[in-house]
Design a protein around this motif. Structure first.
Motif, short mmCIF file in Angstrom:
data_model
loop_
_atom_site.label_atom_id
_atom_site.label_comp_id
_atom_site.label_asym_id
_atom_site.label_seq_id
_atom_site.Cartn_x
_atom_site.Cartn_y
_atom_site.Cartn_z
N THR A 288 13.02 -55.79 -16.79
CA THR A 288 11.94 -54.91 -17.27
C THR A 288 10.57 -55.43 -16.85
O THR A 288 9.55 -55.04 -17.40
N SER A 289 10.56 -56.29 -15.85
CA SER A 289 9.30 -56.97 -15.53
C SER A 289 8.24 -56.06 -14.93
O SER A 289 7.08 -56.42 -14.84
N PHE A 290 8.65 -54.85 -14.50
CA PHE A 290 7.64 -53.90 -14.03
C PHE A 290 7.29 -52.88 -15.11
O PHE A 290 6.48 -51.98 -14.88
N HIS A 291 7.90 -52.98 -16.28
CA HIS A 291 7.69 -51.98 -17.31
C HIS A 291 6.37 -52.20 -18.03
O HIS A 291 6.32 -52.88 -19.04
N PHE A 292 5.31 -51.60 -17.50
CA PHE A 292 3.99 -51.82 -18.09
C PHE A 292 3.78 -50.98 -19.34
O PHE A 292 2.80 -51.11 -20.02
#
Ligand SMILES: Nc1ncnc2c1ncn2[C@@H]1O[C@H](COP(=O)(O)OP(=O)(O)OP(=O)(O)O)[C@@H](O)[C@H]1O
Ligand SMILES: [Mg+2]
Lengths: 258, 307
Positions: free
Chosen positions: A112-116
């Protein structure tokens, strides 16, 4: 035979504007071992690490990791394959908390590291695991502290916990005990042994006590060249090692940390 | 309740009541648009550590796109805003992809050079009106439901958009993605060694920032009813940097305070001192940089945490 090796370098060379820092190194690291890379200051140990982790690209030579040629890969890609390092100069995220430092390394797996758009609290599922890792290096009580406020030795411990959190199959440690007091050194040595039960460790280490105690294999580097490699007892008797490496630091083999 | 919460509540109440108690709504809208612009810029500088010298390109390109669509093409307000924002996002992806390969001053120089290119396009292209810009933008209505001709109606739409952007930026910063951005800002090589493809994260941050800057540009065009070259000019990029530094980078409220200060000074002083207003703002800027390195909000926060 090749199956036994997790990491192999063939003719690894790194020149800096004509200065040969690494001059054709063949390294063979066996799966499951603790392999120590030793040598005097400026021998090229950190440069080898930088080559292995692709921070630097080699002038010549190949790097094989788990049977795959990784010479052309990017640094982050190498790390994702499980070749994860610590740095000689302490490398923490200074203004994140101790817990967050470790969690950053765990976070990638969550995907989820791109889930801003997600709240930070969604990372809470990792806290338990992060605390376990902190407990292993004795940092659990400091979990909420900002990393920059930790004393030096504990920063190094945090770095090891973070490196472990990234899930390495081959753990590269660049002088993990440097600048530590006696107790911390013992703790870290024990931790490395523990970590090595499930993975391979390649470490640069100046403290011969630690090397003699925990390393299965030792490779001695001098002026960018491997001058000996094998079990401690054998390497320690090698006349070239005694002369070249110990000449500069006569007491080192006796077990007195430099 | 904490004093900060109380202050925020008062500010919010004031923002809602302002046009009703006779504050000039166009001025307030302009302020909100620049505050939004500065917040978008700060997402990059304050929370990712990238200094862009070319953010006017996104602000201006979106303003032009929206302006052209509502005048020449007769588009509705909402689709025109969305198209303007999309244009800014696309431009952000293009400029970002080229700039993020470099760091520090080189990054800043590339963004500046590419933004200058966008400026020249706006100067030469047939649809931008050249030196005259685009005039007489109709505000239309929001999805055919809410006519925006009245300044008060438009004000509440702009206020809602601003609050939305402000909340979104807070969320971005406090998200799994924001956590990685922080790590990259703190120690790039360590983030790489943990397996993060930092260029991708930087690019996403850049595009988000450009997109929100674009929204500010589109709204400002509709508020004032015109788009000119000054929207896309280098000076506009400089101004947003100034606002952010004045208020405090890496704080949420800093850019808002900085934008408020600069827009207010410009509005009220330019009548009194004319062209000297830029000199005065420059002097205020120098004084702030020397006295409050963290910016106004940054210094306040530091004071509070020291107590
Ligand atoms: N980026 C660089 N540019 C030029 N020379 C370099 C660079 N990195 C390392 N060197 C040189 O290469 C040689 C090997 O350096 P390296 O850091 O690998 O040594 P080391 O074995 O890790 O030493 P130490 O025990 O002091 O950490 C040194 O002479 C160093 O000055
Ligand atoms: Mg070294």
């Amino acid at each position: 035979m090749a199956d036994e090796l997790i990491l192999e370098t063939r003719g690894l060379v790194k020149e800096f504007r004509g200065f040969v820092a690494v001059g054709g190194v063949d390294l063979a690291v066996r799966r499951g071992e603790i392999h120590a890379l030793i040598g005097p200051n400026g021998a090229g140990k950190t440069t080898v690490f930088n080559l292995l982790t692709k921070v630097l690209s080699p002038t010549a030579g190949r790097i094989l990791y788990a049977g795959e040629d990784i010479t052309g890969l990017k640094p982050a890609a190498v790390a994702r394959r499980g070749l994860v390092r610590s740095f000689q100069m302490s490398a923490v995220f200074p203004h994140l908390t101790v817990l967050e430092n470790v969690r950053i390394a765990l976070q990638r797996e969550l995907g989820t590291s791109f889930h801003f758009w997600q709240p930070e609290s969604s990372l809470g599922v990792l806290d338990q695991r992060a605390r376990e890792l902190l407990a292993e290096v004795g940092l659990e009580p400091y979990a909420r502290m900002v990393a920059v406020e930790l004393p030096y030795g504990r920063k190094r411990a945090l770095e090891i916990a973070t490196t472990l959190a990234a899930g390495p199959r081959l753990l590269l440690l660049d002088e993990p005990t440097q600048g530590m007091g006696h107790e911390d050194v013992d703790r870290v040595a024990a931790l490395i042994q523990l970590a090595a039960r499930e993975r391979t460790v390649l470490m640069v280490e100046h403290n011969m006590n630690v090397v003699a105690r925990i390393a299965d294999t030792i490779t001695v580097l001098q002026r960018g060249l491997v001058i000996a490699s094998g079990p401690y007892a054998q390497v320690a008797r090698d006349p070239q090692v005694v002369e070249a490496y110990m000449g500069a630091d006569a007491d080192a083999l006796g077990g007195v940390p430099a | 309740m904490r004093p900060a919460t109380v202050a925020l509540g008062i500010a919010l109440a004031a923002a809602f009541a302002a046009p009703l108690i006779g504050v000039y709504p166009v001025f307030l809208m302009k302020l909100l648009c620049f505050a939004m612009f500065a917040c978008a810029f700060n997402l990059l500088l304050g929370f990712t550590g990238m200094l862009s010298f070319g953010h006017a390109a996104f602000f201006g390109a979106a303003a032009y796109a929206t302006g052209w669509l509502v005048t020449a093409r007769g588009w509705g307000t909402l689709p025109a805003i969305l198209a303007g924002v999309a244009a800014a996002a696309a431009l952000g992806a293009a400029i970002g992809a080229l700039a993020i390969r470099r760091r520090g001053i080189y990054f800043a120089m590339i963004t500046m050079a590419l933004a200058q290119l966008v400026y020249f396009v706006c100067l030469q292209a047939p649809f931008t009106g050249g030196e005259n810009g685009l005039q007489g933008l109709p505000r239309g209505s929001l999805a055919g439901l809410l006519p925006l001709k009245s300044d008060v109606a438009m004000y509440y739409v702009v206020l809602a958009a601003f609050l939305g952007v402000y909340a979104l930026i807070r969320r971005i910063v406090h998200s799994p993605f924001g956590q990685v951005l922080k790590a990259i800002r703190e120690n790039e090589s360590r983030a790489v060694s943990l397996g993060y493809e930092i260029e991708r994260y930087k690019l996403v941050a850049f595009v988000l920032s450009a997109t929100l800057a674009g929204l500010a540009g589109s709204l400002k065009a509709l508020v004032l009813g015109f788009v000119t070259l000054s929207d896309v000019l280098q000076a506009n990029s400089g101004e947003v940097i100034l606002m952010t530094l004045l208020g405090g980078t890496g704080t949420f409220l800093g850019p808002v305070v900085g934008a408020g200060l600069v827009v207010t000074l410009e509005e009220y002083l330019s009548d009194v001192v004319g062209g000297w207003v830029t000199v005065i703002i420059g002097a205020v800027f120098v004084a702030c940089v020397l006295l409050f390195r963290r910016g106004l909000v940054g210094e306040l926060a530091a004071l509070r945490s020291r107590r």
